[in-house]
Write an enzyme that holds these catalytic residues in place. Structure first.
Site, PDB file in Angstrom:
ATOM      1  N   PHE A   1      39.563 -25.512  10.436  1.00  0.00           N
ATOM      2  CA  PHE A   1      38.231 -25.552  10.964  1.00  0.00           C
ATOM      3  C   PHE A   1      37.532 -24.170   9.899  1.00  0.00           C
ATOM      4  CE2 PHE A   1      34.563 -23.519  13.242  1.00  0.00           C
ATOM      5  CZ  PHE A   1      33.875 -24.461  13.601  1.00  0.00           C
TER       6      PHE A   1
ATOM      7  N   ASP B   1      40.476 -18.205   4.460  1.00  0.00           N
ATOM      8  CA  ASP B   1      39.677 -18.015   5.450  1.00  0.00           C
ATOM      9  C   ASP B   1      40.015 -17.205   6.521  1.00  0.00           C
ATOM     10  OD1 ASP B   1      37.969 -18.642   7.738  1.00  0.00           O
ATOM     11  OD2 ASP B   1      37.454 -20.650   7.694  1.00  0.00           O
TER      12      ASP B   1
ATOM     13  N   LYS C   1      33.131 -12.649  12.360  1.00  0.00           N
ATOM     14  CA  LYS C   1      33.789 -12.283  13.559  1.00  0.00           C
ATOM     15  C   LYS C   1      33.834 -10.861  14.031  1.00  0.00           C
ATOM     16  CE  LYS C   1      35.564 -16.954  14.661  1.00  0.00           C
ATOM     17  NZ  LYS C   1      34.984 -17.380  16.187  1.00  0.00           N
TER      18      LYS C   1
HETATM   19  C1  LIG Z   1      38.668 -19.859  10.734  1.00  0.00           C
HETATM   20  C2  LIG Z   1      37.050 -19.968  10.916  1.00  0.00           C
HETATM   21  N1  LIG Z   1      36.425 -20.425   9.776  1.00  0.00           N
HETATM   22  C3  LIG Z   1      35.017 -20.479   9.838  1.00  0.00           C
HETATM   23  C4  LIG Z   1      34.561 -20.378  11.303  1.00  0.00           C
HETATM   24  C5  LIG Z   1      32.911 -20.476  11.104  1.00  0.00           C
HETATM   25  O1  LIG Z   1      32.191 -19.121  11.763  1.00  0.00           O
HETATM   26  P1  LIG Z   1      31.040 -19.157  12.276  1.00  0.00           P
HETATM   27  O2  LIG Z   1      30.880 -19.781  13.644  1.00  0.00           O
HETATM   28  O3  LIG Z   1      30.634 -17.827  12.516  1.00  0.00           O
HETATM   29  O4  LIG Z   1      29.945 -19.896  11.198  1.00  0.00           O
HETATM   30  C6  LIG Z   1      35.115 -20.188  12.177  1.00  0.00           C
HETATM   31  C7  LIG Z   1      34.589 -19.828  13.752  1.00  0.00           C
HETATM   32  O5  LIG Z   1      35.205 -20.043  14.801  1.00  0.00           O
HETATM   33  C8  LIG Z   1      36.544 -19.857  12.287  1.00  0.00           C
HETATM   34  O6  LIG Z   1      37.239 -19.536  13.342  1.00  0.00           O
END
Ligand SMILES: Cc1ncc(COP(=O)(O)O)c(C=O)c1O
Length: 396
Positions: free
Chosen positions: A135, A220, A249
């Protein structure tokens, strides 16, 4: 008749929310308007890393709020440079681009990988290999990077340039590389995919594959970074560094902040005019980002996270032994923990709320524990007691 009067809720129905609204938060606790108290082991999905209303963050918010919120990136923003310098000093990176969210940090990472190869005379290298069940956010590029049907269905055609292989299948990864491949992208700990940590050896092997083929490695760390793994970034455990990293986050402690970090030669390929943002890195956001780092970089902060992690994991493993028909696995890294169950966990999470414990789901059958990093042994004892009560009431 006003057509709109038939609409019960004016929000787009993107979320299935639990039937509760929180009114305020202090430390590891949330309160509803009736005074109900809840131990928060979800942290707004790994965001409120320092808990709620942390005095240093509140003070910073008030001070900066009365001084200056936003100027745009047309002008110097000293707090942005300060935060970038501190992130660079603490990581593999040489430069930083600030965003408002995780998905924007990821979008920057993807664009950067393409732009780097293009600036090296290889515009044909644009494809990114990622891992199944990953994700990376909800933009078109990041849902294409994930490839998961749940995310992409109805939004086609997907942007070209993303290939997926099974999580940490190194053979499949090597086989998927073509002359068009620009980068390998992964979460060192898959979050939404079920709290699956890659091992240090996995990360090293992936780094080696990237180096062998002249590919960039993108981590990520939006969910697993910013202290959650017990170090500032999860990959530090493996001693393996990426070329690009997306962060968000916890970096704002609840204020929307994201960042894309890169090695010098890579980050420098985003030249003047090639990328930008209106809000990203504004003075208010940067004041909070700096305030979060003030706390996280204090002596003993990560040792504290590592210590409470041990206690929490030991307690959860005891619960697994006590409820073997219900709990099949307890796994994670630092305070990013998945409890895999034999039943669907959404009803369990709703029940936990009734017991005064806030949890998060991950997939259909995993309870995700993402407590604030400032929890102490008392919070853990309380959470374990509530989980024990919860599990004792579930029929398997
Ligand atoms: C690993 C990871 N990447 C990207 C995102 C996307 O972040 P955002 O919701 O701040 O756009 C998240 C959100 O949960 C995530 O857990």
């Amino acid at each position: 008749m006003n057509k709109k009067s038939n609409i019960p809720n004016p929000l787009m129905p993107t979320y299935s929310r639990f039937d509760i609204a929180f009114d305020r938060g202090v430390g590891a606790y949330l309160f509803d308007a009736e005074g109900g108290k809840y131990l928060d082991f979800a942290s707004g999905i790994a965001v409120t890393a320092l808990g709620h209303s942390h005095p240093h963050l509140v003070e910073t918010l008030k001070e900066q709020g009365e001084k200056l919120w936003h100027t745009s990136n047309l002008f110097q923003i000293p707090l942005q440079e300060k935060l970038a310098e501190r992130l660079v000093a603490a990581t593999f990176a040489d430069n930083v681009f600030f965003t408002n969210s995780g998905v924007e940090a990821m979008e920057c990472a993807i664009k950067l990988a393409r732009k780097y190869h293009s600036s090296q005379g290889h515009p044909e290298k644009y494809r990114i290999i990622s891992f199944k069940n990953a994700f990376h956010g909800r933009s078109l590029a990041t849902i294409a990077a994930s490839g998961k049907e749940k995310l992409t269905k109805g939004f086609g055609p997907m942007p070209d340039g993303f290939d997926q292989v099974p999580f940490i299948d190194l053979e499949a990864l090597a086989a998927a590389i073509t002359p068009e491949t620009a980068a390998i992208l992964l979460e060192p700990v898959q979050g939404e995919g079920g709290i699956l940590p890659a091992t240090g050896e996995d990360l090293q092997a992936i780094r080696n594959i990237a180096d062998e083929h002249g590919l960039l490695l993108i981590f990520d760390e939006i969910q697993c970074g910013m202290g959650r793994a017990g170090k500032l970034f999860a990959h530090e455990w493996a001693g393996v560094t990426p070329d690009i990293m997306a962060v968000a986050k916890g970096i704002g402690g609840g204020f929307p902040v994201g960042a894309c970090l890169a090695r010098a030669s890579v980050g420098e390929s985003l030249t003047f005019g090639s990328h930008g943002t209106t809000y990203g890195g504004n003075p208010l956001a940067m004041a909070l980002g700096n305030a979060v780092l003030d706390i996280m970089l204090e002596d003993g902060f990560f040792e504290h996270v590592q210590g409470v992690t041990k206690t929490l994991m030991a307690g959860l493993r005891s619960l697994q032994q006590k409820y073997p028909a219900l709990i099949t696995d307890v796994r994670g890294l630092g305070l990013m923990i998945g409890v895999e169950c034999t039943v669907k966990t959404r009803p369990l999470i709703a029940k936990a709320l009734e017991l005064g414990l806030v949890l998060a789901p991950s997939g259909e059958n995993i309870i995700r524990l993402l407590p604030p990093l400032i929890i102490d042994e008392g919070h853990i004892t309380e959470a374990l007691a509530k989980l024990d009560q919860l599990f004792s009431e579930i029929k398997t």
